[in-house]
Design a protein around this motif. Structure first.
Motif, PDB file in Angstrom:
ATOM      1  N   LEU A 146      62.012  47.119  16.426  1.00  0.00           N
ATOM      2  CA  LEU A 146      61.007  46.502  16.116  1.00  0.00           C
ATOM      3  C   LEU A 146      61.109  45.324  15.346  1.00  0.00           C
ATOM      4  CD1 LEU A 146      57.734  46.786  15.576  1.00  0.00           C
ATOM      5  CD2 LEU A 146      58.477  47.994  13.229  1.00  0.00           C
ATOM      6  N   TYR A 147      62.089  45.419  14.314  1.00  0.00           N
ATOM      7  CA  TYR A 147      62.518  43.996  13.664  1.00  0.00           C
ATOM      8  C   TYR A 147      63.057  42.797  14.642  1.00  0.00           C
ATOM      9  CZ  TYR A 147      63.393  40.531  10.536  1.00  0.00           C
ATOM     10  OH  TYR A 147      63.629  39.095   9.932  1.00  0.00           O
ATOM     11  N   ASN A 148      64.082  43.059  15.359  1.00  0.00           N
ATOM     12  CA  ASN A 148      64.678  42.250  15.986  1.00  0.00           C
ATOM     13  C   ASN A 148      64.126  41.871  17.304  1.00  0.00           C
ATOM     14  OD1 ASN A 148      67.664  41.771  14.644  1.00  0.00           O
ATOM     15  ND2 ASN A 148      67.299  44.039  14.694  1.00  0.00           N
ATOM     16  N   GLY A 149      62.845  42.758  17.729  1.00  0.00           N
ATOM     17  CA  GLY A 149      62.322  42.536  19.152  1.00  0.00           C
ATOM     18  C   GLY A 149      61.047  41.971  18.935  1.00  0.00           C
ATOM     19  N   CYS A 150      60.611  42.103  17.480  1.00  0.00           N
ATOM     20  CA  CYS A 150      58.875  41.699  17.246  1.00  0.00           C
ATOM     21  C   CYS A 150      58.916  40.851  16.011  1.00  0.00           C
ATOM     22  CB  CYS A 150      58.104  43.034  17.262  1.00  0.00           C
ATOM     23  SG  CYS A 150      56.380  42.665  17.099  1.00  0.00           S
ATOM     24  N   LEU A 151      59.350  41.617  14.940  1.00  0.00           N
ATOM     25  CA  LEU A 151      58.973  40.862  13.568  1.00  0.00           C
ATOM     26  C   LEU A 151      59.586  39.727  13.222  1.00  0.00           C
ATOM     27  CD1 LEU A 151      58.783  44.370  11.462  1.00  0.00           C
ATOM     28  CD2 LEU A 151      56.776  42.824  12.643  1.00  0.00           C
ATOM     29  N   SER A 152      60.920  39.607  13.677  1.00  0.00           N
ATOM     30  CA  SER A 152      61.557  38.508  13.539  1.00  0.00           C
ATOM     31  C   SER A 152      60.908  37.260  14.377  1.00  0.00           C
ATOM     32  CB  SER A 152      63.257  38.592  14.007  1.00  0.00           C
ATOM     33  OG  SER A 152      63.177  38.999  15.251  1.00  0.00           O
ATOM     34  N   TYR A 153      60.633  37.681  15.501  1.00  0.00           N
ATOM     35  CA  TYR A 153      59.722  36.554  16.305  1.00  0.00           C
ATOM     36  C   TYR A 153      58.553  36.188  15.498  1.00  0.00           C
ATOM     37  CZ  TYR A 153      63.291  37.531  20.035  1.00  0.00           C
ATOM     38  OH  TYR A 153      64.378  37.484  20.570  1.00  0.00           O
ATOM     39  N   LEU A 154      57.772  36.884  15.214  1.00  0.00           N
ATOM     40  CA  LEU A 154      56.661  36.764  14.254  1.00  0.00           C
ATOM     41  C   LEU A 154      56.863  35.690  13.019  1.00  0.00           C
ATOM     42  CD1 LEU A 154      54.545  40.139  14.558  1.00  0.00           C
ATOM     43  CD2 LEU A 154      54.277  37.888  15.862  1.00  0.00           C
ATOM     44  N   ALA A 155      58.062  36.121  12.395  1.00  0.00           N
ATOM     45  CA  ALA A 155      58.277  35.352  11.141  1.00  0.00           C
ATOM     46  C   ALA A 155      58.684  34.139  11.538  1.00  0.00           C
ATOM     47  CB  ALA A 155      59.572  36.118  10.453  1.00  0.00           C
ATOM     48  N   MET A 156      59.308  33.859  12.830  1.00  0.00           N
ATOM     49  CA  MET A 156      60.042  32.606  13.218  1.00  0.00           C
ATOM     50  C   MET A 156      58.543  31.629  13.704  1.00  0.00           C
ATOM     51  SD  MET A 156      62.503  31.632  16.235  1.00  0.00           S
ATOM     52  CE  MET A 156      63.491  32.883  15.678  1.00  0.00           C
ATOM     53  N   GLY A 157      57.639  32.426  14.200  1.00  0.00           N
ATOM     54  CA  GLY A 157      56.327  31.581  14.672  1.00  0.00           C
ATOM     55  C   GLY A 157      55.611  31.370  13.416  1.00  0.00           C
ATOM     56  N   LEU A 158      55.626  32.178  12.400  1.00  0.00           N
ATOM     57  CA  LEU A 158      54.830  31.840  11.138  1.00  0.00           C
ATOM     58  C   LEU A 158      55.652  30.515  10.457  1.00  0.00           C
ATOM     59  CD1 LEU A 158      52.735  32.527   9.007  1.00  0.00           C
ATOM     60  CD2 LEU A 158      54.166  33.827   7.761  1.00  0.00           C
ATOM     61  N   LEU A 159      57.079  30.558  10.576  1.00  0.00           N
ATOM     62  CA  LEU A 159      57.485  29.120  10.011  1.00  0.00           C
ATOM     63  C   LEU A 159      57.231  28.159  10.774  1.00  0.00           C
ATOM     64  CD1 LEU A 159      59.514  28.181   7.886  1.00  0.00           C
ATOM     65  CD2 LEU A 159      61.337  29.058   9.203  1.00  0.00           C
ATOM     66  N   PHE A 160      57.176  27.911  12.130  1.00  0.00           N
ATOM     67  CA  PHE A 160      56.905  27.197  12.742  1.00  0.00           C
ATOM     68  C   PHE A 160      55.435  26.515  12.453  1.00  0.00           C
ATOM     69  CE2 PHE A 160      60.088  28.266  16.187  1.00  0.00           C
ATOM     70  CZ  PHE A 160      60.620  26.726  16.383  1.00  0.00           C
ATOM     71  N   ALA A 161      54.684  27.570  12.348  1.00  0.00           N
ATOM     72  CA  ALA A 161      53.058  27.124  12.147  1.00  0.00           C
ATOM     73  C   ALA A 161      53.059  26.427  10.572  1.00  0.00           C
ATOM     74  CB  ALA A 161      52.198  28.412  12.188  1.00  0.00           C
ATOM     75  N   VAL A 162      53.553  27.359   9.759  1.00  0.00           N
ATOM     76  CA  VAL A 162      53.517  26.621   8.268  1.00  0.00           C
ATOM     77  C   VAL A 162      54.188  25.215   8.266  1.00  0.00           C
ATOM     78  CG1 VAL A 162      54.364  26.795   5.952  1.00  0.00           C
ATOM     79  CG2 VAL A 162      53.333  28.713   7.054  1.00  0.00           C
ATOM     80  N   GLU A 163      55.180  25.061   8.894  1.00  0.00           N
ATOM     81  CA  GLU A 163      56.066  23.799   8.968  1.00  0.00           C
ATOM     82  C   GLU A 163      55.215  22.588   9.547  1.00  0.00           C
ATOM     83  OE1 GLU A 163      58.001  20.276  10.216  1.00  0.00           O
ATOM     84  OE2 GLU A 163      57.460  21.603  11.629  1.00  0.00           O
ATOM     85  N   TRP A 164      54.473  23.092  10.677  1.00  0.00           N
ATOM     86  CA  TRP A 164      53.812  21.909  11.477  1.00  0.00           C
ATOM     87  C   TRP A 164      52.528  21.649  10.568  1.00  0.00           C
ATOM     88  CZ3 TRP A 164      48.538  21.698  12.893  1.00  0.00           C
ATOM     89  CH2 TRP A 164      48.185  20.630  13.894  1.00  0.00           C
ATOM     90  N   LEU A 165      51.800  22.491   9.865  1.00  0.00           N
ATOM     91  CA  LEU A 165      50.832  22.289   8.760  1.00  0.00           C
ATOM     92  C   LEU A 165      51.229  21.274   7.569  1.00  0.00           C
ATOM     93  CD1 LEU A 165      49.087  25.611   8.601  1.00  0.00           C
ATOM     94  CD2 LEU A 165      48.105  23.428   9.621  1.00  0.00           C
ATOM     95  N   VAL A 166      52.496  21.531   7.141  1.00  0.00           N
ATOM     96  CA  VAL A 166      53.234  20.774   6.050  1.00  0.00           C
ATOM     97  C   VAL A 166      53.327  19.410   6.854  1.00  0.00           C
ATOM     98  CG1 VAL A 166      55.046  20.518   4.598  1.00  0.00           C
ATOM     99  CG2 VAL A 166      53.882  22.606   4.712  1.00  0.00           C
TER     100      VAL A 166
END
Length: 181
Positions: free
Chosen positions: A150-170
């Motif tokens: 669950l973490y390595n196959g899903c949650l870590s990718y969601l966290a990475m996507g969230l970081l991409f999105a926040v960085e794009w906004l900033v």
């Protein structure tokens, strides 16, 4: 097409290891990891990073093959995080940073005023790889197969996507500020 297949393999890898060992020997899972790593090397750039990932995959797979144990295969996401941390961290010591290189692909004439920002983003990614790798390691050491997957196959990718999105906004705010808007 091969790069898309390899990306899909990377995403599905934790699920394949966690649940595949119920139906096949860990040796077959280790062999699949080696095939994927060698395929990545064959279709992608053969740079130092590619060789590093092939070496990590091969070492983990070799141990899994020898011991017929899936546990070493669970360390692969950690190895990926450590490899990315090494690349991003090295670029902080030997500029241009990874993020500056990415930024210059879109904006070759990146203004000097943007360099502190891209350096900071590289530092943020280094922090992400430390945190993500630490959680990945914790799931290997103390988590169930399902929690690890669950973490390595899903949650870590969601966290990475969230970081991409926040960085794009900033980044949009920083660009407007640098443009004087």
């Amino acid at each position: 097409m091969p790069n898309g297949v390899l990306a899909l393999f990377a995403i599905l890898y934790p699920l394949a290891v966690a649940f595949g060992q119920r139906w096949v020997s860990p040796r077959w899972l280790a062999a699949a990891l080696v095939v994927a790593a060698l395929t990545r090397l064959a279709v992608g750039p053969r740079d130092r990073l590619a060789w590093m990932w092939v070496a990590a995959a091969t070492l983990l797979a070799a141990y899994a093959l020898f011991a017929n144990d899936a546990l070493p295969l669970r360390y692969y996401p950690l190895a990926i995080n450590l490899g990315l941390l090494a690349v991003f961290g090295w670029s902080l010591l030997h500029p241009p940073t990874v993020i500056e290189r990415f930024a210059r692909l879109q904006e070759p004439d990146l203004p000097d005023a943007a360099l502190p920002y891209v350096r900071r983003v590289t530092q943020v990614w280094c922090g992400f790889f430390v945190l993500n790798g630490s959680i990945s390691l914790a799931t290997v050491l103390w988590g169930s197969d399902a929690a690890w997957a669950l973490y390595n196959g899903c949650l870590s990718y969601l966290a990475m996507g969230l970081l991409f999105a926040v960085e794009w906004l900033v980044r949009q705010r920083v660009k407007r500020r640098l443009a004087g808007v």
